[in-house]
Design a protein around this motif. Structure first.
Motif, PDB file in Angstrom:
ATOM      1  N   ARG A  44       0.831  -1.212   0.000  1.00 40.26           N
ATOM      2  CA  ARG A  44       0.000   0.000   0.000  1.00 40.26           C
ATOM      3  C   ARG A  44       0.863   1.260   0.000  1.00 40.26           C
ATOM      4  O   ARG A  44       0.627   2.193  -0.778  1.00 40.26           O
ATOM      5  CB  ARG A  44      -0.940   0.006   1.211  1.00 40.26           C
TER       6      ARG A  44
ATOM      7  N   TRP B  70      -8.599   0.168   5.195  1.00 36.26           N
ATOM      8  CA  TRP B  70      -8.116   0.291   3.816  1.00 36.26           C
ATOM      9  C   TRP B  70      -9.232  -0.008   2.815  1.00 36.26           C
ATOM     10  O   TRP B  70      -9.270   0.566   1.732  1.00 36.26           O
ATOM     11  CB  TRP B  70      -6.965  -0.672   3.550  1.00 36.26           C
ATOM     12  N   ALA B  71     -10.127  -0.915   3.192  1.00 34.92           N
ATOM     13  CA  ALA B  71     -11.217  -1.298   2.294  1.00 34.92           C
ATOM     14  C   ALA B  71     -12.344  -0.269   2.273  1.00 34.92           C
ATOM     15  O   ALA B  71     -13.110  -0.207   1.304  1.00 34.92           O
ATOM     16  CB  ALA B  71     -11.772  -2.661   2.692  1.00 34.92           C
ATOM     17  N   ASP B  72     -12.443   0.520   3.323  1.00 28.67           N
ATOM     18  CA  ASP B  72     -13.522   1.515   3.418  1.00 28.67           C
ATOM     19  C   ASP B  72     -13.014   2.666   4.273  1.00 28.67           C
ATOM     20  O   ASP B  72     -13.181   2.677   5.489  1.00 28.67           O
ATOM     21  CB  ASP B  72     -14.760   0.872   4.039  1.00 28.67           C
ATOM     22  N   THR B  73     -12.388   3.638   3.632  1.00 29.11           N
ATOM     23  CA  THR B  73     -11.653   4.666   4.378  1.00 29.11           C
ATOM     24  C   THR B  73     -12.546   5.632   5.130  1.00 29.11           C
ATOM     25  O   THR B  73     -12.137   6.208   6.132  1.00 29.11           O
ATOM     26  CB  THR B  73     -10.743   5.469   3.434  1.00 29.11           C
TER      27      THR B  73
ATOM     28  N   ARG C 105     -15.920   3.083  -0.084  1.00 32.48           N
ATOM     29  CA  ARG C 105     -14.853   3.403  -1.034  1.00 32.48           C
ATOM     30  C   ARG C 105     -13.516   3.165  -0.351  1.00 32.48           C
ATOM     31  O   ARG C 105     -13.245   3.702   0.717  1.00 32.48           O
ATOM     32  CB  ARG C 105     -14.989   4.864  -1.458  1.00 32.48           C
ATOM     33  N   GLY C 106     -12.653   2.364  -0.992  1.00 30.37           N
ATOM     34  CA  GLY C 106     -11.402   1.979  -0.367  1.00 30.37           C
ATOM     35  C   GLY C 106     -10.262   2.937  -0.635  1.00 30.37           C
ATOM     36  O   GLY C 106     -10.364   3.868  -1.455  1.00 30.37           O
ATOM     37  N   TRP C 107      -9.146   2.687   0.048  1.00 32.37           N
ATOM     38  CA  TRP C 107      -7.970   3.555  -0.083  1.00 32.37           C
ATOM     39  C   TRP C 107      -7.451   3.562  -1.507  1.00 32.37           C
ATOM     40  O   TRP C 107      -7.081   4.613  -2.041  1.00 32.37           O
ATOM     41  CB  TRP C 107      -6.873   3.091   0.878  1.00 32.37           C
TER      42      TRP C 107
ATOM     43  N   GLU D 205      -9.045   3.133  -4.254  1.00 29.23           N
ATOM     44  CA  GLU D 205      -9.937   3.917  -5.109  1.00 29.23           C
ATOM     45  C   GLU D 205      -9.739   5.417  -4.881  1.00 29.23           C
ATOM     46  O   GLU D 205      -9.746   6.201  -5.837  1.00 29.23           O
ATOM     47  CB  GLU D 205     -11.384   3.514  -4.849  1.00 29.23           C
TER      48      GLU D 205
ATOM     49  N   ARG E 259     -10.724  -0.977  -7.910  1.00 27.26           N
ATOM     50  CA  ARG E 259     -11.789  -1.789  -7.314  1.00 27.26           C
ATOM     51  C   ARG E 259     -11.317  -3.228  -7.084  1.00 27.26           C
ATOM     52  O   ARG E 259     -11.626  -3.839  -6.053  1.00 27.26           O
ATOM     53  CB  ARG E 259     -13.029  -1.770  -8.211  1.00 27.26           C
TER      54      ARG E 259
ATOM     55  N   THR F  96      -9.110  -3.235  -4.007  1.00 20.89           N
ATOM     56  CA  THR F  96      -9.916  -3.169  -2.786  1.00 20.89           C
ATOM     57  C   THR F  96     -10.596  -4.508  -2.508  1.00 20.89           C
ATOM     58  O   THR F  96     -10.658  -4.953  -1.350  1.00 20.89           O
ATOM     59  CB  THR F  96     -10.969  -2.056  -2.898  1.00 20.89           C
TER      60      THR F  96
END
Length: 563
Positions: free
Chosen positions: A114, A174-177, A182-184, A186, A205, A208
C-alpha cells in the motif's frame, strides 16, 4: 592466461542491489527506479525463497571478492563488513521462517504494497499507466502473502494475536476509508487522468476487493487458528531480531539495565522542567497534560504540515555552514501528511537516488486537527533536520564514493534511529529548544525511547521488574504491564500507546535501537574528541560521520572514533 579480474566487495554489493530490485520492485521504487513502478514483489513462499537464494549467492561472491587485491582498503573493507553482516542477519531471519508469520500493524508485505503507491511517480499519463498496472498486481501480491501465512499455519508458526487483530482492523479501514464503501486504492486512483479513468477505477476496485478477501480470511480463518498463541517471542527469537535491527549481538540483560538507568536519569530531568511549567505537579506527565490544554498548539492539518515545513527550513538555514556543510540537493525536504490507516508514529522516506523525489517526513494525524507544539519540535528534529533527513539524504548524495548498497538498502535501523535521537540531543545542546515547554517535550520523547528498551526487552524475555522500580517491583513483564507502564510514562494519547505496544509485538528488537544507537553515536563522538583534543572540529566530524554510509553497532563506535 585470463585478464578478467573478479569484482571487489563494493561491486558485489552494488550487483546485489540490482538483483534485489528485480525481485523486489518496492525497493526499486524507493530508490527511484522507473521500471519498478508497474510491478509488485512475489510475497509467496517461493518469492521469499528467491530472495534468500540471492542472499546466499551474494555471500559466496563476497567470499571471493574479499580475496582480491585491493579488498583490504578502508572503503572495500567497510562495505564488505556491512554486506556480510546484513545478509547473514537477513538470512537468519528467513531460515527461521519468520516470513511465514509476518503479521502486525506495520512493516508487513501488505503495508509495503500500500505505502509504495504514495511514492510512485504520478506526474504524467505514462506514470499513471504504470500505476494502473501496479494496481492490477495487488490481488496477486496479497494472495502470495496469504499463501505464506497459510503455510505458517500448517507449520504452527503463529503470529501474535494482538497484532493480528489490529491488522484486521487496518485492512477494514483500507477497504472503506470513510464509511462510504470506497477503499484507499480507489481514493488514490481518483487523482489519475481522465483518459485512464476506466482502467484506473477497475484496477483500484479489484485491489480493494483483494483487501476485503484478505481481511475476511485473516478474521475468519487466521485469527481463530492462532487464538491463545503467545504474544511475545522469547529470548532466542528476540536475539535473532535484535541482531537484524541493531547490527550486533547484544547483551540483552545489559541493555535492559541501561534502559532503566536512562529512565531514572531522564525522570529527574523531567521533574525539574515540569516544575517550571506547573509548579507542584505530581508528575511530569501532569505538566504535559496541562500543556495539552494550555500550551502552544497548531490548529488544522494543512497548517501543521506547513508549520513543520517551516521548522525544517529554519533548521537547515541555521545549521548549514555552522554545524554541517550541506549540498544544495540535501537541503530540500518536504513535510507531508501520512495516509490514513497506518501506525500512529511519524516517519521519514529517503530521496530517490537522483533526488527527483526529495526526502519527506510524514505525520499521521490519527483524525486530529489540533497539535501541541511540545510534541512536534524535537520529533521533527528527529524525523527531518538534523535527524533522518540529513543522514539518509547525505548517504544518497555520497553514494558514488561509497557503494549504492551502503547508501540505500544496507541501512541498519539502530544506526539511523540512533543518529536521529542523537540529533534531538544535539539540538538541545545547541540551544534550539527555546523554553521549558519544548525541552519537556524533548525529554518526554527521550523517556519514550528509554521506556521502549525496558518494555521491549522486558516483555519479550519476560524479565523481572527491578526492586527499585516505582512500577510493580519484583513482578515479571507482560504486554499488559508494558502498556500500563508506557502509558504512565508518556504524554501520548491512548491510541498512540496502543499502537506502539502493538508495534513492539510486531517487530521485536527494533524499538531498542533508538537509545542503543544514540549511545553508540555519543560514545563515538566522545572518543573522537578525546583523540583530537582541542583540535576537535564538530562540523567536520559530523560531515565525515554522515558520509560513511550505514554501519552496524558492531562497527559504528570504532569507525566514529577514527574520524
Amino acid at each position: 592466461m585470463s585478464n578478467i579480474t573478479s569484482p571487489l566487495p563494493r561491486e558485489v554489493a552494488d550487483a546485489y542491489v540490482d538483483e534485489l530490485i528485480a525481485l523486489d520492485p518496492v525497493t526499486g521504487t524507493f530508490l527511484g527506479v522507473k521500471e519498478s513502478s508497474s510491478r509488485l514483489p512475489d510475497t509467496s513462499p517461493a518469492g521469499q525463497e528467491a530472495v534468500a537464494e540471492l542472499l546466499r549467492t551474494t555471500l559466496a561472491r563476497l567470499d571471493e571478492a574479499e580475496r582480491q587485491p585491493g579488498a583490504d582498503s578502508d572503503a572495500e573493507r567497510r562495505c564488505a563488513r556491512l554486506l556480510r553482516e546484513r545478509l547473514t542477519a537477513e538470512l537468519a531471519v528467513h531460515d527461521a521462517e519468520e516470513g511465514l508469520r509476518a503479521v502486525g500493524n506495520l512493516s508487513t508485505p501488505p503495508h509495503s504494497i500500500r505505502e509504495v503507491f504514495a511514492i510512485t511517480p504520478a506526474d504524467t499519463e505514462e506514470d499513471w499507466a504504470a500505476i494502473a498496472e501496479r494496481l492490477r498486481a495487488v490481488p496477486a501480491a496479497l494472495a502470495g502473502y496469504r499463501e505464506s501465512l497459510a503455510l505458517g499455519l500448517e507449520r504452527k508458526l503463529y503470529a501474535a494475536p494482538r497484532p493480528t487483530a489490529t491488522f484486521v482492523g487496518q485492512l477494514t479501514e483500507w477497504a472503506d476509508t470513510d464509511g462510504t464503501g470506497r477503499g484507499w486504492f480507489e481514493d488514490f486512483a481518483s487523482a489519475g487522468p481522465d483518459a485512464l479513468r476506466p482502467e484506473l477505477d477497475g484496477a483500484a476496485r479489484a485491489a480493494t476487493a483483494a483487501v476485503v478477501e484478505l481481511r475476511d480470511w485473516m478474521r475468519d480463518v487466521y485469527a481463530p487458528t492462532i487464538e491463545g498463541a503467545p504474544e511475545v517471542v522469547g529470548r532466542e527469537r528476540y536475539a535473532r531480531f535484535a541482531r537484524y535491527f541493531n547490527g550486533t549481538d547484544l547483551d540483552l540483560d545489559e541493555a535492559y539495565a541501561y534502559g532503566w538507568s536512562e529512565y531514572h536519569r531522564l525522570l529527574a530531568e523531567m521533574k525539574a522542567e515540569a516544575e517550571k511549567i506547573l509548579p507542584g505537579a505530581a508528575t511530569p506527565w501532569v505538566a504535559l497534560a496541562h500543556l495539552d490544554e494550555h500550551g502552544r498548539h497548531i490548529e488544522g492539518v494543512d497548517e501543521v504540515r506547513d508549520w513543520l515545513q517551516k521548522l525544517m527550513d529554519e533548521a537547515i538555514e541555521a545549521l548549514d555552514g555552522t554545524h554541517f556543510e550541506l549540498a544544495e540537493r540535501v537541503r530540500r525536504v518536504e513535510s507531508r501528511i501520512a495516509p490514513p490507516g497506518g501506525a500512529a508514529a511519524p516517519y521519514y522516506t529517503s530521496p530517490s537516488e537522483d533526488f527527483s523525489r526529495p526526502g519527506r517526513t510524514w505525520l499521521p494525524t490519527m483524525g486530529l486537527t489540533r497539535f501541541p507544539v511540545y510534541d512536534l519540535v524535537s520529533t521533527w528534529y528527529h524525523e527531518g533536520v538534523p535527524g533522518h533527513h540529513l543522514q539518509l539524504a547525505q548517504w544518497v548524495h555520497v553514494a558514488e564514493d561509497l557503494s549504492r548498497y551502503q547508501a540505500t538498502v544496507g541501512m541498519v535501523s539502530a544506526n539511523a534511529e540512533g543518529w536521529a535521537l542523537y540529533a534531538e540531543r544535539l539540538m538541545d545542546e545547541l540551544g534550539f529548544l527555546r523554553d521549558a515547554e519544548e525541552r519537556l517535550g524533548y525529554l518526554d520523547a527521550q523517556m519514550m525511547r528509554a521506556a521502549r528498551v525496558i518494555v521491549d526487552i522486558g516483555m519479550h524475555l519476560e524479565l523481572e521488574i527491578p526492586a527499585d522500580s516505582p512500577f510493580h517491583p519484583g513482578e515479571r513483564w507482560t504486554p499488559e504491564l508494558a502498556q500500563e507502564f508506557f502509558g504512565a510514562h508518556s504524554s501520548r494519547p491512548a491510541d498512540f500507546v496502543e499502537s506502539e505496544l502493538t508495534r513492539y509485538l510486531t517487530i521485536p528488537g527494533q524499538a531498542i535501537g533508538y537509545k542503543l544507537g544514540e549511545r553508540a553515536w555519543l560514545l563515538g563522538r566522545e572518543k573522537a574528541r578525546e583523540r583530537h583534543g582541542d583540535a576537535f572540529d564538530a562540523k567536520a566530524w559530523h560531515m565525515a560521520a554522515l558520509s560513511q554510509g550505514s554501519l552496524g553497532l558492531d562497527d559504528l563506535v570504532d569507525e566514529l572514533s577514527r574520524l
